[in-house]
Design an enzyme around this catalytic site. Structure first.
Site, PDB file in Angstrom:
ATOM      1  N   ARG A  92      74.692  81.319  75.222  1.00 34.09           N
ATOM      2  CA  ARG A  92      75.515  82.740  75.262  1.00 34.09           C
ATOM      3  C   ARG A  92      74.890  83.973  75.888  1.00 34.09           C
ATOM      4  NH1 ARG A  92      78.677  79.729  73.350  1.00 34.09           N
ATOM      5  NH2 ARG A  92      78.391  79.407  70.747  1.00 34.09           N
ATOM      6  N   ASP A 121      76.257  84.078  66.793  1.00 32.15           N
ATOM      7  CA  ASP A 121      76.327  84.533  68.017  1.00 32.15           C
ATOM      8  C   ASP A 121      76.578  85.456  68.374  1.00 32.15           C
ATOM      9  OD1 ASP A 121      75.476  82.375  69.388  1.00 32.15           O
ATOM     10  OD2 ASP A 121      77.054  80.816  68.617  1.00 32.15           O
TER      11      ASP A 121
HETATM   12  N1  ARG Z   1      72.500  77.615  64.504  1.00 31.25           N
HETATM   13  C1  ARG Z   1      72.262  77.593  65.780  1.00 31.25           C
HETATM   14  C2  ARG Z   1      72.314  78.989  66.962  1.00 31.25           C
HETATM   15  O1  ARG Z   1      72.764  79.375  66.187  1.00 31.25           O
HETATM   16  C3  ARG Z   1      73.980  76.935  67.065  1.00 31.25           C
HETATM   17  C4  ARG Z   1      75.190  77.237  66.087  1.00 31.25           C
HETATM   18  C5  ARG Z   1      76.120  77.102  66.914  1.00 31.25           C
HETATM   19  N2  ARG Z   1      77.649  77.490  65.884  1.00 31.25           N
HETATM   20  C6  ARG Z   1      78.451  76.579  65.252  1.00 31.25           C
HETATM   21  N3  ARG Z   1      78.847  76.571  65.108  1.00 31.25           N
HETATM   22  N4  ARG Z   1      77.446  74.826  64.963  1.00 31.25           N
HETATM   23  O2  ARG Z   1      71.646  79.096  68.079  1.00 31.25           O
END
Ligand code: ARG
Length: 402
Positions: A92, A121
């Site tokens: 990210r 995110d």
């Molecule tokens: N839970 C993980 C994180 O916060 C992955 C999130 C990824 N998003 C998804 N829609 N799978 O880094």
């Protein structure tokens, strides 16, 4: 807001953001930016096609190499958050930075993402973006959109949405990990269906023979497989491929998100599993007891900050002071056995080993000027204080009985 740069993946969330930025936020112009961090080519193609269909000016930035380098840097910290090797979290900040640079170059005055208000995110993107003077907007969160609403809106507006987007799963994949959330996984009592996995072979179709491979490390960074020097992207891709065929690197977690919400998350990350295990195995050989003990704490803190998207903050910088010092000796090789969903170290070698075969062996007499009987004095002292405690407890007990 004049011109806004949207973090664009071509998925449902970011696709509905395009018209919403114009209609609801009065943006005069929207540009979409997709950052390549090693996601499957089909996803990148989908972003390009969806942008075209939306008549969206689209920019693609390739950050795969920078991302691969960061993944390998995270190996030095044995980086794992609650068992998750942080693929999305590490990507990210790189994605956010790349988008903000495009926005700057294109004369944008605002930045937008399609993250919901529940996940991590949004926080990772904005930790980077809010350093600039540009306005930051998050339509999905601010307008309180639901997935059902988005699907209907997309249908109304003839916004092209790939079949995958309408599926049950929320998926995020890059070079380091593939994450699957949502759908029936939201029920912790449900067993994940085999269909959610794409990188790792099911039990029924894994090779019957195990694979042995030797990972070479230079100062804590994996640099080769079976003696062949490889660039970071290739090294990770090869291990994802080999580990995936053996079903290595599946994970089913209850993950504590930054906002405190728990999420049921499933992951696939064959290369990360193999590399993190191999690296730990090498550290076991070359680090002193004190270094190993303290580093576990440092590594935990590193992973926590990386999870929060604060990879370039001063705290990680300070932790890396300790990590760098220890990694100077983490050079050598580890042989891994990979088979049937498991990876484990079976041999390790380093010129910096804090280990003497002779000293540890049951078969030798005097080595390094030490012989077995020298331990007698140590054995007499060991537990000295505890002896006092047990004596006084015994006295107390007899007092009570009398
Ligand atoms: N839970 C993980 C994180 O916060 C992955 C999130 C990824 N998003 C998804 N829609 N799978 O880094």
């Amino acid at each position: 807001m004049e011109k806004v740069a949207l973090a664009f993946s071509g998925g449902l969330d970011t696709s509905v953001c395009v018209p919403l930025l114009e209609e609801e936020y009065g943006a005069a112009e929207v540009i979409g930016v997709t950052v390549d961090v090693g996601q499957p080519q089909a996803e990148l193609d989908e972003a390009i096609e969806t942008a075209r269909a939306l008549d969206l000016e689209h920019h693609m930035v390739d950050e795969t190499e920078a991302f691969a380098a960061l993944c390998l840097r995270s190996v030095r910290a044995n980086a794992s958050y609650q068992g998750y090797p942080l693929g999305t979290a590490l990507a990210r900040p790189i994605i956010a930075q790349a988008i903000s640079e495009v926005a700057q170059a294109e004369g944008c005055d605002a930045l937008a993402h399609g993250c919901t208000g529940k996940g991590n995110d949004q926080l990772r993107f904005e930790a980077v973006w809010r350093r600039s003077s540009m306005e930051v907007v998050a339509p999905v969160r601010e307008l309180g959109l639901t997935r059902a609403w988005e699907i209907e809106y997309a249908a109304d507006r003839a916004i092209p949405v790939e079949a995958g987007n309408e599926g049950d799963w929320s998926i995020d994949a890059n070079l380091w990990s593939r994450s699957i959330e949502g759908g029936e996984l939201e029920d912790p009592t449900s067993i994940p269906p085999e269909e959610i996995y794409e990188w790792t072979a099911p039990i029924s179709s894994r090779p019957t023979e195990p694979a042995y491979l030797t990972i070479g490390f230079n100062e804590g960074v994996p640099v080769s497989i079976d003696g062949e020097a490889l660039d970071p992207v290739t090294l990770i891709e090869q291990l994802n491929d080999l580990g995936g065929r053996h079903g290595v690197g599946r994970n089913d977690l209850m993950e504590d998100r930054m906002l405190g919400l728990k999420v049921r998350s499933n992951y696939e990350h064959p290369a990360a599993t193999i590399l993190l295990m191999a690296h730990t195995a090498l550290e076991e050989l070359v680090l002193t007891t004190d270094e190993r003990n303290f580093k576990r704490y440092v590594d935990d803190q590193w992973a926590q900050k990386a999870y929060e998207g604060l990879i370039d903050g001063p705290f990680i910088g300070a932790l890396e002071g300790f990590i760098d010092t220890t990694q100077g000796r983490v050079t050598g090789a580890v042989t891994m056995l990979v088979h049937d969903g498991l990876a484990r170290p079976v041999a390790r070698d380093s010129e910096h080993a804090v280990y003497s075969k002779e000293a540890a062996s049951f078969n030798t007499e005097t080595v390094h000027g030490i012989e077995q009987s020298d331990a007698t004095g140590v054995a007499k002292y060991h537990g000295f204080q505890e002896r006092f405690v047990s004596e006084s407890m015994r006295e107390q007990q007899t007092d009570i009985e009398e």
